[in-house]
Write a protein that holds these residues in place. Structure first.
Motif, PDB file in Angstrom:
ATOM      1  N   UNK A   1       0.826  -1.202   0.000  1.00  0.00           N
ATOM      2  CA  UNK A   1       0.000   0.000   0.000  1.00  0.00           C
ATOM      3  C   UNK A   1       0.870   1.266   0.000  1.00  0.00           C
ATOM      4  N   UNK A   2       1.916   1.265   0.811  1.00  0.00           N
ATOM      5  CA  UNK A   2       2.802   2.428   0.890  1.00  0.00           C
ATOM      6  C   UNK A   2       3.574   2.640  -0.415  1.00  0.00           C
ATOM      7  N   UNK A   3       3.985   1.546  -1.057  1.00  0.00           N
ATOM      8  CA  UNK A   3       4.676   1.683  -2.348  1.00  0.00           C
ATOM      9  C   UNK A   3       3.757   2.341  -3.371  1.00  0.00           C
ATOM     10  N   UNK A   4       2.487   1.937  -3.373  1.00  0.00           N
ATOM     11  CA  UNK A   4       1.523   2.570  -4.268  1.00  0.00           C
ATOM     12  C   UNK A   4       1.351   4.047  -3.964  1.00  0.00           C
ATOM     13  N   UNK A   5       1.290   4.410  -2.676  1.00  0.00           N
ATOM     14  CA  UNK A   5       1.142   5.808  -2.293  1.00  0.00           C
ATOM     15  C   UNK A   5       2.382   6.622  -2.671  1.00  0.00           C
ATOM     16  N   UNK A   6       3.577   6.034  -2.502  1.00  0.00           N
ATOM     17  CA  UNK A   6       4.802   6.733  -2.880  1.00  0.00           C
ATOM     18  C   UNK A   6       4.890   6.963  -4.383  1.00  0.00           C
ATOM     19  N   UNK A   7       4.306   6.046  -5.142  1.00  0.00           N
ATOM     20  CA  UNK A   7       4.327   6.206  -6.595  1.00  0.00           C
ATOM     21  C   UNK A   7       3.227   7.139  -7.083  1.00  0.00           C
ATOM     22  N   UNK A   8       2.311   7.536  -6.195  1.00  0.00           N
ATOM     23  CA  UNK A   8       1.157   8.346  -6.580  1.00  0.00           C
ATOM     24  C   UNK A   8       1.478   9.806  -6.810  1.00  0.00           C
TER      25      UNK A   8
END
Length: 581
Positions: free
Chosen positions: A37-44
């Motif tokens: 989830x955090x990786x997705x948020x960092x890529x957002x």
């Protein structure tokens, strides 16, 4: 072509980084799902990746697809024996548990957010159910072994509570958008349709897939594709007919997984990777959807909601739901605590957005934040809470590895690998002599591997520390054989004596004889009962391994059970005598 390559490069990079981050997850004690989830948020859009992604319809599609695969895998790995002790408690939690949690949390949200009660109940319904992806993943990778009653209740509840959550969200959306059409009889019919069609389609679809799996001869990799494609067909068809696709695909996997055949192991190996891919992809996409600054705007509301959910709403609903089943207090507390929220609430929060419900973005942001708090606090403490609340049982003595080799349509050979530990009964013994002493003619030594090379055995061969020994043996001998290879001589009387007790007793011996031998008192009508019968009567619920019963200063503990739920071995712990000076 450039855009396609860029998309594939980005998708591959995100998955690659997420998988590498899994090593960090174990060191930090964080749930792996949270890192995805955090990786997705960092890529957002507000992260280092700067990707702007607001396609909620794609998020809904990916979420439903991934959840279908995860539930199918969960069903495949659930043994039907778990329903013996957990079916009715889990069914109550999957229905009343969701409703009770939603009502309590809805009242709190009405006061906290100062919104209309219908919008508050919609938010509560979105986060009211536990998440199968989170529960299956965290329980099976927690590093602790829970007692079967607790583990089975949590897993079955998470696999079966989605229909109630979806129904409540659908109902509240309709109340908000079309209040004139809302009626209790219509909602009752909708619930019966969802549960009934879901159960019927799941069992029927699973039976068909199990038959096909047993009869067809395919390349190894195609068996899993057959089950996945069939499971998705069951999921979609059930949804199209108005039933619960989530319940249907879970039950389909349950039926297939418990009708084992020559292809079952091929399916499970491939499904493990597919389930991880589904979880990683789903949480990455959901992470891209969220805007972190919006989460911070509602952080205090979300934190208050999460705390009330974890500490009040869920525990109270679970306590009321489990009252008739005589669960121990520590078991109720643990089941209350492991009410993990994950992808399901986020996917459900997308539905009001797509339907145009006013203030639905607020619901999405708060639900997302609640999920993060749940995974961060509850998910990270799954093993710690289990040890603290005493719902852990000692690990089984098991083979290092095992393989199932099918030699016909209905005949399979179990191959088990054991490693010789220092001080084990196996050390210095000939493998054939050892197997004959431990298992008679029911097992055979197939191979011995020493220093990575296959050892040609002879009459002079003796097992050494570190040797890998492959045995062909039935499943019921897996644990007894493991004790012969375990360190400390694998003495059954002292293995886990602190938990099970210093003595092993026969559960079929008359309770009165044991009482007379050790000097404790029973009720007069219990003396003639078998020890296991007396134990069940006093316990008041189906026993599981690790259940304890105090009789005066003595403690009886269930050491082992068979697949039919019968106690096969019990331990007796005697009172500690005061030291004489």
């Amino acid at each position: 072509m450039t855009s396609i390559n860029a998309f594939l490069l980005l998708g591959g990079l995100l998955l690659f980084v997420s998988v590498l981050a899994s090593t960090l997850s174990a060191r930090l004690g964080l749930p792996l799902l949270l890192l995805f989830l955090f990786v997705g948020m960092l890529a957002g859009e507000e992260g280092v990746g700067g990707i702007v992604f607001h396609d909620f319809s794609t998020g809904m599609f990916v979420g439903q697809l991934a959840l279908a695969v995860i539930l199918l895998d969960g069903g495949l790995r659930t043994r039907i024996e778990t329903f013996r002790v957990a079916l009715w408690p889990a069914a109550v939690l999957a229905t009343w548990g969701v409703v009770g949690t939603t009502l309590l949390l809805g009242l709190f949200a009405t006061w906290l957010l100062d919104v209309h009660w219908s919008l508050a109940l919609l938010l509560a319904a979105i986060v009211g159910s536990t998440d199968a992806a989170a529960v299956f993943s965290l329980l099976r990778n927690s590093g602790v072994r829970l007692n079967d009653r607790v583990k089975s209740t949590l897993e079955i509840e998470s696999g079966a509570n989605d229909p109630m959550a979806i129904l409540l969200v659908t109902v509240m959306v309709e109340v908000l958008l079309q209040p004139d059409n809302a009626s209790l009889p219509r909602f009752a019919l909708l619930l019966i349709t969802q549960m009934g069609l879901g159960a019927l389609a799941g069992v029927a679809g699973g039976w068909v897939l199990a038959r096909l799996l047993a009869r067809l001869r395919l390349a190894e990799g195609l068996y899993a594709l057959l089950i996945v494609s069939g499971g998705l067909m069951v999921f979609a068809a059930t949804n199209a007919l108005g039933g619960s696709g989530f319940l249907a695909v879970y039950l389909a996997g349950l039926v297939v997984g418990n009708k084992r055949c020559h292809a079952t192991e091929h399916v499970l190996r491939v499904m493990d990777g597919l389930a991880w891919l589904a979880q990683a992809g789903m949480f990455l996409i959901l992470g891209l959807l969220v805007t972190p600054s919006h989460l911070l705007e509602h952080a205090w509301y979300a934190l208050a909601m999460a705390c009330f959910l974890m500490l009040v709403a869920r525990p109270l609903a679970v306590w009321l739901g489990l009252l008739p089943f005589h669960f121990a207090r520590n078991e109720v507390l643990y089941i209350s605590w492991v009410g993990l929220r994950g992808a399901v609430p986020i996917v459900l929060a997308i539905y009001p957005l797509m339907m145009g419900v006013p203030n639905s973005l607020l619901l999405f942001d708060v639900a997302f934040a609640v999920v993060i708090v749940s995974l961060l606090v509850q998910g990270a403490t799954v093993p710690t809470a289990a040890r603290w609340l005493g719902v852990v049982v000692p690990p089984r003595d098991e083979p290092v590895d095992r393989m199932e080799v099918w030699v016909g349509h209905s005949a399979a050979l179990d191959l088990m690998e054991y490693r010789v530990a220092a001080g084990a009964r196996a050390e210095g013994r000939h493998p054939d002599e050892l197997v004959a002493d431990e298992a008679g003619d029911k097992a055979r030594c197939v191979a011995v591997v020493r220093h990575g090379n296959l050892l040609r055995t002879s009459a002079a061969t003796r097992l050494e520390v570190g040797d890998s020994v492959w045995l062909a043996a039935p499943d019921e001998l897996a644990e007894p054989l493991a004790r012969a290879f375990a360190g400390g001589a694998g003495n059954e009387l002292i293995a886990h004596a602190g938990f099970f007790g210093e003595f092993v007793v026969d559960p079929q011996c008359p309770a009165g004889e044991l009482a007379a031998a050790y000097g404790f008192e029973l009720d007069p009508d219990e003396n003639a009962l078998a020890l296991a019968t007396m134990f069940r009567r006093r316990l008041g619920r189906p026993p599981v391994e690790g259940d304890k019963l105090s009789i005066g200063s003595f403690v009886l503990t269930v050491r082992a059970m068979d697949h039919a739920g019968h106690i096969t071995q019990m331990g007796l712990k005697c009172p500690t005598l005061p030291r004489l000076l």
